[in-house]
Scaffold this active site. Structure first.
Site, PDB file in Angstrom:
ATOM      1  N   ASN A  64     -10.684  -2.629  -5.964  1.00 54.31           N
ATOM      2  CA  ASN A  64      -9.888  -2.143  -7.173  1.00 54.31           C
ATOM      3  C   ASN A  64     -10.701  -1.190  -8.262  1.00 54.31           C
ATOM      4  O   ASN A  64      -9.852  -0.544  -8.951  1.00 54.31           O
ATOM      5  CB  ASN A  64      -8.457  -2.243  -7.073  1.00 54.31           C
ATOM      6  CG  ASN A  64      -7.875  -2.128  -5.274  1.00 54.31           C
ATOM      7  OD1 ASN A  64      -6.658  -3.295  -5.922  1.00 54.31           O
ATOM      8  ND2 ASN A  64      -7.720  -1.570  -4.828  1.00 54.31           N
ATOM      9  N   GLU A 108       1.310 -13.813  12.026  1.00 50.32           N
ATOM     10  CA  GLU A 108       1.250 -12.039  12.691  1.00 50.32           C
ATOM     11  C   GLU A 108       1.254 -11.204  12.039  1.00 50.32           C
ATOM     12  O   GLU A 108       1.202 -11.411  10.554  1.00 50.32           O
ATOM     13  CB  GLU A 108       2.813 -12.740  13.394  1.00 50.32           C
ATOM     14  CG  GLU A 108       2.952 -13.493  14.159  1.00 50.32           C
ATOM     15  CD  GLU A 108       2.723 -13.609  15.569  1.00 50.32           C
ATOM     16  OE1 GLU A 108       2.480 -12.357  15.585  1.00 50.32           O
ATOM     17  OE2 GLU A 108       1.849 -13.952  16.334  1.00 50.32           O
ATOM     18  N   ASN A 129       1.623   3.138  -2.520  1.00 50.13           N
ATOM     19  CA  ASN A 129       2.045   4.050  -3.976  1.00 50.13           C
ATOM     20  C   ASN A 129       1.296   4.884  -4.127  1.00 50.13           C
ATOM     21  O   ASN A 129       2.276   5.590  -5.146  1.00 50.13           O
ATOM     22  CB  ASN A 129       1.812   3.157  -4.959  1.00 50.13           C
ATOM     23  CG  ASN A 129       1.984   1.471  -4.908  1.00 50.13           C
ATOM     24  OD1 ASN A 129       3.517   1.162  -4.347  1.00 50.13           O
ATOM     25  ND2 ASN A 129       2.122   0.411  -5.811  1.00 50.13           N
ATOM     26  N   ASP A 172       0.727  -0.817  -0.154  1.00 52.57           N
ATOM     27  CA  ASP A 172      -0.265   0.184   0.019  1.00 52.57           C
ATOM     28  C   ASP A 172       0.280   0.931   0.263  1.00 52.57           C
ATOM     29  O   ASP A 172       2.114   1.149   0.565  1.00 52.57           O
ATOM     30  CB  ASP A 172      -0.699   0.086   0.910  1.00 52.57           C
ATOM     31  CG  ASP A 172      -2.048   1.083   1.648  1.00 52.57           C
ATOM     32  OD1 ASP A 172      -2.263   1.514  -0.048  1.00 52.57           O
ATOM     33  OD2 ASP A 172      -2.668   1.231   1.754  1.00 52.57           O
ATOM     34  N   TRP A 201       2.660   8.049  -2.586  1.00 54.94           N
ATOM     35  CA  TRP A 201       4.585   8.135  -2.717  1.00 54.94           C
ATOM     36  C   TRP A 201       4.459   9.283  -3.821  1.00 54.94           C
ATOM     37  O   TRP A 201       5.253  10.261  -3.918  1.00 54.94           O
ATOM     38  CB  TRP A 201       4.986   6.961  -3.152  1.00 54.94           C
ATOM     39  CG  TRP A 201       6.183   6.661  -3.265  1.00 54.94           C
ATOM     40  CD1 TRP A 201       6.972   6.894  -2.201  1.00 54.94           C
ATOM     41  CD2 TRP A 201       6.609   7.493  -4.160  1.00 54.94           C
ATOM     42  NE1 TRP A 201       8.365   7.074  -2.264  1.00 54.94           N
ATOM     43  CE2 TRP A 201       8.222   7.313  -3.778  1.00 54.94           C
ATOM     44  CE3 TRP A 201       6.885   6.961  -5.624  1.00 54.94           C
ATOM     45  CZ2 TRP A 201       9.090   6.625  -5.098  1.00 54.94           C
ATOM     46  CZ3 TRP A 201       7.322   7.496  -6.295  1.00 54.94           C
ATOM     47  CH2 TRP A 201       8.285   6.644  -6.509  1.00 54.94           C
TER      48      TRP A 201
END
Length: 241
Positions: free
Chosen positions: A67, A206, A21, A19, A24
């Site tokens: 998406n 985890e 992109n 996650d 950024w």
């Protein structure tokens, strides 16, 4: 009393929600697709880091069933990116002994992309190094729904007795039926949610939610998370004696 299960080794299977992109790219005044291209390049570094870190299976979330709600321009750009990535990286993945498989519903994907996916899976089928699984048009709920339909059909056809259906039966119908469950799930970009990713498979995984945006996620940070995992006490529902 149940004896605690303690895994002192690193994770065998790591799953990553890649996650950040778009953010950024926005931070750099560029279109979102610029960030997706940068993120695709980051995949290579992480795949190459896996053998030295003891990671045998790597599953990455490339495109979710949700998406499709993004703009037509972004969706079309992502589909083009997937085709380009497969075409460009196929030989390198083969040369690096990486076995590639895709999970998700292919029904909405264009024929060219599906053909490239099939070819890459066939080309790397006998590779014995890292197992790279790419989730495209994938959603955990959608996967379970599709698996349940196949299971129900086998019951209707007399191939499966309803009395034999249990929590070990359904996984055989999931997209990931040949994979072990993930030990560690990483999500980049600072969001703390699982976004419909590997819902059944991650029951005892985890989790690491980190602030780093995916295009900035490095092999060094990946190694740090793997090391941190080794210090965790995994009891799988048991308690210490």
């Amino acid at each position: 009393m149940v004896k605690p299960i303690r895994d002192t080794r690193g994770p065998r299977h790591v799953a990553i929600i890649m996650d950040g992109n778009g953010r950024w790219a926005t931070q750099r005044g560029r279109p979102r697709l610029f960030g997706h291209h940068a993120g695709a390049k980051r995949v290579r570094e992480i795949v190459e880091a896996c053998p030295d870190l003891g990671v045998k299976y790597l599953t990455i979330f490339a495109f979710s069933t949700e998406n499709w709600r993004r703009t037509q321009v972004e969706v079309a750009g992502l589909m083009s990116l997937f085709r380009r990535y497969i075409t460009k990286e196929a030989r390198a993945l083969r040369a690096e002994n990486v076995q590639v498989r895709f999970i998700g519903d292919r029904i909405r994907l264009d024929d060219k992309l599906v053909s490239l996916m099939d070819e890459l899976e066939l080309m790397t089928a006998d590779c014995t190094g890292v197992n790279l699984t790419i989730a495209i048009n994938y959603g955990g709920r959608d996967e379970v729904a599709r698996a349940t339909k196949r299971l129900a059909q086998d019951v209707a056809d007399g191939k499966l007795n309803p009395a034999d259906v249990n929590e070990e039966t359904l996984p055989r119908y999931l997209d990931t039926y040949v994979l072990p469950d993930p030990d560690l799930v990483i999500r980049t970009s600072g969001e703390a949610r699982i976004s419909n990713f590997l819902l059944w498979q991650s029951a005892y995984a985890e989790y690491e939610f980190i602030d780093t945006l995916w295009p900035d996620f490095s092999a060094a940070e990946f190694a740090r998370l793997i090391e941190s995992y080794g210090a965790r006490d995994r009891r799988y529902g048991g308690v210490k004696a």
